[in-house]
Design a protein around this motif. Structure first.
Motif, PDB file in Angstrom:
ATOM      1  N   PHE A 284      13.380   8.592   3.221  1.00 33.74           N
ATOM      2  CA  PHE A 284      13.594   7.157   3.041  1.00 33.74           C
ATOM      3  C   PHE A 284      14.835   6.770   3.836  1.00 33.74           C
ATOM      4  O   PHE A 284      15.927   7.286   3.577  1.00 33.74           O
ATOM      5  CB  PHE A 284      13.800   6.819   1.568  1.00 33.74           C
ATOM      6  CG  PHE A 284      12.584   7.048   0.710  1.00 33.74           C
ATOM      7  CD1 PHE A 284      11.740   5.997   0.386  1.00 33.74           C
ATOM      8  CD2 PHE A 284      12.282   8.316   0.225  1.00 33.74           C
ATOM      9  CE1 PHE A 284      10.617   6.201  -0.414  1.00 33.74           C
ATOM     10  CE2 PHE A 284      11.168   8.539  -0.569  1.00 33.74           C
ATOM     11  CZ  PHE A 284      10.334   7.474  -0.887  1.00 33.74           C
ATOM     12  N   VAL A 285      14.683   5.863   4.785  1.00 28.71           N
ATOM     13  CA  VAL A 285      15.819   5.511   5.643  1.00 28.71           C
ATOM     14  C   VAL A 285      16.359   4.109   5.358  1.00 28.71           C
ATOM     15  O   VAL A 285      17.336   3.679   5.968  1.00 28.71           O
ATOM     16  CB  VAL A 285      15.447   5.637   7.139  1.00 28.71           C
ATOM     17  CG1 VAL A 285      15.087   7.064   7.472  1.00 28.71           C
ATOM     18  CG2 VAL A 285      14.314   4.688   7.519  1.00 28.71           C
TER      19      VAL A 285
ATOM     20  N   ASN B 188      11.174   3.688  -7.450  1.00 29.60           N
ATOM     21  CA  ASN B 188      10.001   4.289  -8.098  1.00 29.60           C
ATOM     22  C   ASN B 188       9.311   5.280  -7.174  1.00 29.60           C
ATOM     23  O   ASN B 188       8.868   6.354  -7.607  1.00 29.60           O
ATOM     24  CB  ASN B 188       9.011   3.201  -8.511  1.00 29.60           C
ATOM     25  CG  ASN B 188       9.531   2.338  -9.643  1.00 29.60           C
ATOM     26  OD1 ASN B 188      10.385   2.773 -10.409  1.00 29.60           O
ATOM     27  ND2 ASN B 188       9.015   1.129  -9.750  1.00 29.60           N
ATOM     28  N   LEU B 189       9.218   4.914  -5.905  1.00 35.81           N
ATOM     29  CA  LEU B 189       8.573   5.794  -4.929  1.00 35.81           C
ATOM     30  C   LEU B 189       9.412   7.056  -4.720  1.00 35.81           C
ATOM     31  O   LEU B 189       8.865   8.168  -4.626  1.00 35.81           O
ATOM     32  CB  LEU B 189       8.386   5.041  -3.611  1.00 35.81           C
ATOM     33  CG  LEU B 189       7.161   5.383  -2.763  1.00 35.81           C
ATOM     34  CD1 LEU B 189       5.875   5.071  -3.514  1.00 35.81           C
ATOM     35  CD2 LEU B 189       7.188   4.642  -1.438  1.00 35.81           C
ATOM     36  N   LEU B 190      10.709   6.874  -4.666  1.00 36.92           N
ATOM     37  CA  LEU B 190      11.624   8.011  -4.523  1.00 36.92           C
ATOM     38  C   LEU B 190      11.484   8.970  -5.706  1.00 36.92           C
ATOM     39  O   LEU B 190      11.450  10.197  -5.528  1.00 36.92           O
ATOM     40  CB  LEU B 190      13.054   7.494  -4.414  1.00 36.92           C
ATOM     41  CG  LEU B 190      14.149   8.485  -4.026  1.00 36.92           C
ATOM     42  CD1 LEU B 190      13.883   9.062  -2.644  1.00 36.92           C
ATOM     43  CD2 LEU B 190      15.503   7.803  -4.046  1.00 36.92           C
TER      44      LEU B 190
ATOM     45  N   GLY C  11       0.795  -1.234   0.000  1.00 38.47           N
ATOM     46  CA  GLY C  11       0.000   0.000   0.000  1.00 38.47           C
ATOM     47  C   GLY C  11       0.819   1.271   0.000  1.00 38.47           C
ATOM     48  O   GLY C  11       0.318   2.336   0.373  1.00 38.47           O
ATOM     49  N   VAL C  12       2.084   1.193  -0.460  1.00 34.34           N
ATOM     50  CA  VAL C  12       2.962   2.362  -0.363  1.00 34.34           C
ATOM     51  C   VAL C  12       2.534   3.499  -1.282  1.00 34.34           C
ATOM     52  O   VAL C  12       2.707   4.681  -0.945  1.00 34.34           O
ATOM     53  CB  VAL C  12       4.432   1.967  -0.659  1.00 34.34           C
ATOM     54  CG1 VAL C  12       5.005   1.147   0.477  1.00 34.34           C
ATOM     55  CG2 VAL C  12       4.557   1.217  -1.990  1.00 34.34           C
ATOM     56  N   TYR C  13       1.943   3.176  -2.426  1.00 34.91           N
ATOM     57  CA  TYR C  13       1.513   4.239  -3.335  1.00 34.91           C
ATOM     58  C   TYR C  13       0.288   4.971  -2.792  1.00 34.91           C
ATOM     59  O   TYR C  13       0.186   6.197  -2.886  1.00 34.91           O
ATOM     60  CB  TYR C  13       1.245   3.667  -4.734  1.00 34.91           C
ATOM     61  CG  TYR C  13       2.518   3.263  -5.445  1.00 34.91           C
ATOM     62  CD1 TYR C  13       3.362   4.225  -5.977  1.00 34.91           C
ATOM     63  CD2 TYR C  13       2.886   1.927  -5.561  1.00 34.91           C
ATOM     64  CE1 TYR C  13       4.552   3.874  -6.621  1.00 34.91           C
ATOM     65  CE2 TYR C  13       4.067   1.558  -6.197  1.00 34.91           C
ATOM     66  CZ  TYR C  13       4.897   2.532  -6.715  1.00 34.91           C
ATOM     67  OH  TYR C  13       6.069   2.179  -7.339  1.00 34.91           O
ATOM     68  N   GLU C  14      -0.634   4.227  -2.227  1.00 32.39           N
ATOM     69  CA  GLU C  14      -1.802   4.862  -1.585  1.00 32.39           C
ATOM     70  C   GLU C  14      -1.357   5.734  -0.405  1.00 32.39           C
ATOM     71  O   GLU C  14      -1.889   6.826  -0.185  1.00 32.39           O
ATOM     72  CB  GLU C  14      -2.787   3.798  -1.099  1.00 32.39           C
ATOM     73  CG  GLU C  14      -3.509   3.048  -2.213  1.00 32.39           C
ATOM     74  CD  GLU C  14      -2.731   1.865  -2.756  1.00 32.39           C
ATOM     75  OE1 GLU C  14      -3.293   1.123  -3.571  1.00 32.39           O
ATOM     76  OE2 GLU C  14      -1.548   1.678  -2.376  1.00 32.39           O
TER      77      GLU C  14
END
Length: 352
Positions: free
Chosen positions: A237-238, A222-224, A191-194
């Motif tokens: 982002f760690v 991609n999220l970065l 659920g990282v995109y939501e």
């Protein structure tokens, strides 16, 4: 009865297979008694790299260990995938040849893979449905086992949280920022995109929000990129964290947000509860067996951005409720997820 006849031998994956099962037994080790022994399987320290050959080397070592230790009980820890059920079916057959009690502790369950416990796979795997006892992480797995024909006793057991986690607690005084914490694999099904879309909406309304994403995964880059392309502020982002670093990070937050589509018993949620974080989570896996809405946090709908926004905002605006939830979560985790408590329950299953 000979002292050796009271012993329990637990098949544990080696350090080569870092994951939930390995970490569970690593953390549990400080709690186990002299009657409980580990047999590590799957180490790749051999010159031989052929996986089939290495497997049979461990089968031989297992037989040798049975003759040496003479345990009363064997505990297997399969997940419901083809390789695991075939492997542990063979270990179970060997244990029964030596007339040992066998407990199958299902550590992962994929409902789409229940076919591996049915014909034609059941020619080999059917003994997993005839073990002396079975342990599951949540009730839905037990119900499925009964439908598949398992007739013996099914016990429920949680995973555990390292005692180290209880040395940390979230700060209760007013902070300049409001931190949302996500800690898990960075994958689409988590659920990282939501979560990122919901955070972007909340950030525009509440400038003091921050989002910390801890963990590695296929969607990390991609999220970065999305964060940079859309200029979403204050997202950090760690990467992968463990030990003190992990618990310190959790304790720095205000809410733990976990919008996963599918889980067993997500350890990250239990760890977040241990440090006192209110939880915002989907209704997945074992969470359904204990999580109480508005006492431990809030439920959100899967793949629903607005649901995340609504529940996070609700808790953000209700500081007193967050404090109550924090106290409840610390207390519940301390009584339920500590290694000593989990091992006591495991021994009760063995001795039942």
């Amino acid at each position: 009865m000979n002292k050796k006849d009271t012993k329990t031998l637990i098949l544990v994956p080696s350090q080569d297979y870092l994951g939930g099962v390995y970490n569970f037994y690593k953390n549990l080790k400080i709690c186990i008694d002299d009657d409980t022994l580990y047999f590590h399987v799957g180490e790749s320290k051999f010159i031989v790299k052929n996986k089939v050959l290495v497997f049979f080397i461990y089968v031989f070592k297992f037989i040798k260990e049975l003759r040496k230790v003479k345990p009363k009980t064997i505990i297997l820890n399969p997940s419901l995938n083809l390789n695991a059920v075939l492997r542990d079916s063979l270990y179970l057959i060997i244990a029964k040849v030596f007339r040992k009690e066998v407990i199958v502790f299902w550590r992962g369950w994929n409902f789409n893979n229940e076919k591996y416990l049915k014909f034609p796979y059941s020619i080999v795997t059917k003994l997993l449905l005839k073990s002396d006892k079975t342990i599951v992480l949540y009730s839905e797995i037990g119900n499925s086992l009964k439908k598949l024909g398992y007739e013996n006793k099914v016990f429920e057991l949680t995973t555990m949280v390292s005692d180290l986690a209880f040395n940390y607690q979230i700060k209760t005084q007013e902070q300049d920022v409001f931190k949302l914490i996500f800690l898990s694999r960075v994958e689409s099904y988590k659920g990282v995109y939501e979560l990122l879309k919901a955070y972007a909406i909340l950030k525009k309304k509440y400038p003091d929000f921050e989002l910390i994403i801890a963990g590695n995964g296929n969607e990390h880059q991609n999220l970065l990129n999305l964060v940079k392309e859309n200029d979403v502020k204050d997202v950090t982002f760690v990467g992968y964290v463990k030990g003190d670093e992990k618990y310190s990070l959790l304790a720095s937050g205000d809410l733990f947000v976990f919008p996963s589509y599918s889980e067993g018993m997500p350890n990250a949620v239990l760890e977040a509860m241990a440090v006192g974080l209110p939880i915002v989570t989907t209704r997945v896996g074992g969470i359904n067996d204990f999580f109480i809405e508005d006492r431990m946090g809030s439920f959100i709908e899967k793949k629903d951005v607005q649901s995340i926004v609504n529940k996070v905002e609700y808790l953000y605006l209700n500081k007193n409720l967050r404090q109550q939830i924090s106290n409840i979560n610390i207390d519940y985790a301390s009584k339920t997820f500590k290694g000593e408590t989990v091992f006591k329950k495991l021994k009760n299953v063995i001795n039942n």
